[in-house]
Design a protein around this motif. Structure first.
Motif, PDB file in Angstrom:
ATOM      1  N   UNK A  26       0.840  -1.181   0.000  1.00 19.74           N
ATOM      2  CA  UNK A  26       0.000   0.000   0.000  1.00 19.74           C
ATOM      3  C   UNK A  26       0.882   1.240   0.000  1.00 19.74           C
ATOM      4  N   UNK A  27       0.578   2.185  -0.829  1.00 22.73           N
ATOM      5  CA  UNK A  27       1.424   3.370  -0.987  1.00 22.73           C
ATOM      6  C   UNK A  27       1.442   4.195   0.290  1.00 22.73           C
ATOM      7  N   UNK A  28       2.635   4.598   0.689  1.00 22.01           N
ATOM      8  CA  UNK A  28       2.782   5.436   1.873  1.00 22.01           C
ATOM      9  C   UNK A  28       2.642   6.914   1.506  1.00 22.01           C
ATOM     10  N   UNK A  29       2.225   7.697   2.478  1.00 28.23           N
ATOM     11  CA  UNK A  29       2.038   9.116   2.226  1.00 28.23           C
ATOM     12  C   UNK A  29       3.358   9.833   1.949  1.00 28.23           C
ATOM     13  N   UNK A  30       4.454   9.314   2.499  1.00 27.55           N
ATOM     14  CA  UNK A  30       5.740   9.986   2.342  1.00 27.55           C
ATOM     15  C   UNK A  30       6.534   9.480   1.144  1.00 27.55           C
ATOM     16  N   UNK A  31       5.874   8.715   0.256  1.00 23.12           N
ATOM     17  CA  UNK A  31       6.581   8.233  -0.922  1.00 23.12           C
ATOM     18  C   UNK A  31       6.918   9.378  -1.862  1.00 23.12           C
ATOM     19  N   UNK A  32       7.854   9.094  -2.756  1.00 17.80           N
ATOM     20  CA  UNK A  32       8.280  10.064  -3.758  1.00 17.80           C
ATOM     21  C   UNK A  32       7.073  10.455  -4.608  1.00 17.80           C
ATOM     22  N   UNK A  33       6.627  11.701  -4.509  1.00 19.74           N
ATOM     23  CA  UNK A  33       5.380  12.102  -5.167  1.00 19.74           C
ATOM     24  C   UNK A  33       5.511  12.217  -6.685  1.00 19.74           C
ATOM     25  N   UNK A  34       6.735  12.302  -7.204  1.00 19.72           N
ATOM     26  CA  UNK A  34       6.898  12.419  -8.647  1.00 19.72           C
ATOM     27  C   UNK A  34       6.946  11.092  -9.360  1.00 19.72           C
ATOM     28  N   UNK A  35       6.713  10.008  -8.637  1.00 16.58           N
ATOM     29  CA  UNK A  35       6.831   8.673  -9.208  1.00 16.58           C
ATOM     30  C   UNK A  35       5.451   8.089  -9.490  1.00 16.58           C
ATOM     31  N   UNK A  36       5.293   7.466 -10.632  1.00 18.61           N
ATOM     32  CA  UNK A  36       4.080   6.710 -10.933  1.00 18.61           C
ATOM     33  C   UNK A  36       4.451   5.591 -11.888  1.00 18.61           C
ATOM     34  N   UNK A  37       3.523   4.680 -12.096  1.00 20.62           N
ATOM     35  CA  UNK A  37       3.838   3.500 -12.900  1.00 20.62           C
ATOM     36  C   UNK A  37       4.199   3.876 -14.334  1.00 20.62           C
ATOM     37  N   UNK A  38       3.498   4.855 -14.908  1.00 21.81           N
ATOM     38  CA  UNK A  38       3.770   5.239 -16.288  1.00 21.81           C
ATOM     39  C   UNK A  38       5.189   5.771 -16.448  1.00 21.81           C
ATOM     40  N   UNK A  39       5.630   6.579 -15.483  1.00 23.05           N
ATOM     41  CA  UNK A  39       7.002   7.108 -15.544  1.00 23.05           C
ATOM     42  C   UNK A  39       8.016   5.979 -15.377  1.00 23.05           C
ATOM     43  N   UNK A  40       7.725   5.047 -14.513  1.00 20.43           N
ATOM     44  CA  UNK A  40       8.625   3.909 -14.304  1.00 20.43           C
ATOM     45  C   UNK A  40       8.745   3.090 -15.589  1.00 20.43           C
ATOM     46  N   UNK A  41       7.626   2.831 -16.249  1.00 20.30           N
ATOM     47  CA  UNK A  41       7.639   2.042 -17.485  1.00 20.30           C
ATOM     48  C   UNK A  41       8.406   2.774 -18.579  1.00 20.30           C
ATOM     49  N   UNK A  42       8.131   4.068 -18.754  1.00 21.97           N
ATOM     50  CA  UNK A  42       8.804   4.842 -19.800  1.00 21.97           C
ATOM     51  C   UNK A  42      10.317   4.875 -19.571  1.00 21.97           C
ATOM     52  N   UNK A  43      10.725   5.040 -18.325  1.00 17.90           N
ATOM     53  CA  UNK A  43      12.161   5.063 -18.019  1.00 17.90           C
ATOM     54  C   UNK A  43      12.772   3.691 -18.243  1.00 17.90           C
ATOM     55  N   UNK A  44      12.032   2.644 -17.947  1.00 19.70           N
ATOM     56  CA  UNK A  44      12.519   1.282 -18.190  1.00 19.70           C
ATOM     57  C   UNK A  44      12.775   1.064 -19.671  1.00 19.70           C
ATOM     58  N   UNK A  45      11.839   1.500 -20.514  1.00 18.13           N
ATOM     59  CA  UNK A  45      12.007   1.354 -21.964  1.00 18.13           C
ATOM     60  C   UNK A  45      13.255   2.102 -22.424  1.00 18.13           C
ATOM     61  N   UNK A  46      13.438   3.311 -21.920  1.00 19.87           N
ATOM     62  CA  UNK A  46      14.602   4.109 -22.326  1.00 19.87           C
ATOM     63  C   UNK A  46      15.899   3.428 -21.912  1.00 19.87           C
ATOM     64  N   UNK A  47      15.943   2.876 -20.697  1.00 20.81           N
ATOM     65  CA  UNK A  47      17.148   2.178 -20.239  1.00 20.81           C
ATOM     66  C   UNK A  47      17.393   0.900 -21.034  1.00 20.81           C
ATOM     67  N   UNK A  48      16.343   0.162 -21.310  1.00 21.87           N
ATOM     68  CA  UNK A  48      16.488  -1.063 -22.096  1.00 21.87           C
ATOM     69  C   UNK A  48      17.020  -0.759 -23.490  1.00 21.87           C
TER      70      UNK A  48
END
Length: 280
Positions: A26-48
């Motif tokens: 479950x997401x914590x309130x103090x998590x990095x607010x600029x992070x979301x699944x779409x950004x994670x996926x896009x960055x993964x594609x770029x790194x790959x």
């Protein structure tokens, strides 16, 4: 998501798309607010794309995003889930063929788009063979391919074979092309330079002299000023051969169906005449 325990019990069922529950944390309130699944996926594609599948890791991804590796697991349950999400995301790049176009043209458009995807994202081909490819974008591509194969007019029991012939060819062609381009880039050479160096090394081996001569004759006969142009000509011609083959097989199947219908009509006439003679 499929839990780690489920993966051990039933590895054949492993897919991020087979269980649509939220991530197990479950997401914590103090998590990095600029992070979301779409950004994670896009960055993964770029790194790959930039570094390849072998160097990809959750730790490397986290460093690129400027977060801790553990924070990624609030959005995905595993590295495999993330790779499967990245794989499906790039299938969105496969353009849908033009509506109303002849199936010949639609087939060429889809085959070309799939080839370009495999060359642009070299990591796609091994992952496509590893995962189920049942994400939303992959399913849309699959539907478009099935739709154009249906439009060929082949009988239903022949359509799967035709689909395999065309798109397994494209998969192999694009995979080899993409890996060759990557090998050249890793060596710091153009494809022309790499080819000349490789053929020169083979030519220097006396036992391969006759074989390399024949290979060079074929290369000269292909036409085109660059390897890329040669491959484009080969790819286009191979598709033409397959389209002609589908047309030929469709005609053969239609002739076969007509012969079968005539045989059935003849048998029915024979049975009717026999029954008539018995009734007299």
């Amino acid at each position: 998501m499929v839990s780690a325990a489920d993966r051990v019990k039933n590895p054949a069922r492993t897919s991020v798309w087979l269980d649509q529950r939220a991530p197990s944390r479950t997401r914590k309130q103090d998590q990095h607010t600029g992070l979301d699944r779409e950004r994670i996926i896009a960055t993964s594609v770029r790194l790959l794309d930039a570094e390849g599948l072998g160097k990809f890791s959750m730790r490397r991804l986290a460093a690129e995003l400027g977060v801790t590796a553990m924070s990624l697991y609030w959005y995905v349950d595993s590295k495999d889930d993330l790779l499967e999400l990245a794989l499906d995301s790039v299938y969105s790049e496969v353009r849908s063929p033009r509506e109303g176009a002849h199936w010949h043209d639609r087939l060429r458009e889809l085959a070309t788009a799939y080839r370009e995807l495999l060359v642009r994202h070299v990591w796609v081909s091994p992952l496509a063979g590893h995962f189920l490819n049942i994400g939303p974008h992959a399913m849309l591509v699959s539907y478009a391919i099935q739709d154009v194969i249906r439009a060929t007019g082949l009988p239903k029991d022949r359509q799967a074979g035709a689909l395999a012939a065309v798109f397994q060819f494209v998969y192999g062609f694009g995979t080899i092309e993409g890996h060759f381009a990557q090998r050249c880039a890793d060596a710091g050479m153009s494809q022309e330079e790499y080819y000349r160096q490789a053929t020169g090394a083979v030519r220097a081996q006396p036992q391969y002299g006759r074989m390399i001569e024949r290979a060079e004759e074929l290369m000269d006969a292909r036409g085109g000023d660059t390897l890329e142009e040669m491959r484009d000509r080969d790819f286009t011609y191979a598709l033409d051969v397959m389209i002609a083959g589908i047309e030929a097989m469709r005609g053969r199947d239609q002739d076969h169906d007509q012969d079968r219908d005539r045989d059935q009509d003849r048998d029915r006439d024979h049975d009717r005449d026999r029954d008539h003679d018995r009734g007299r």
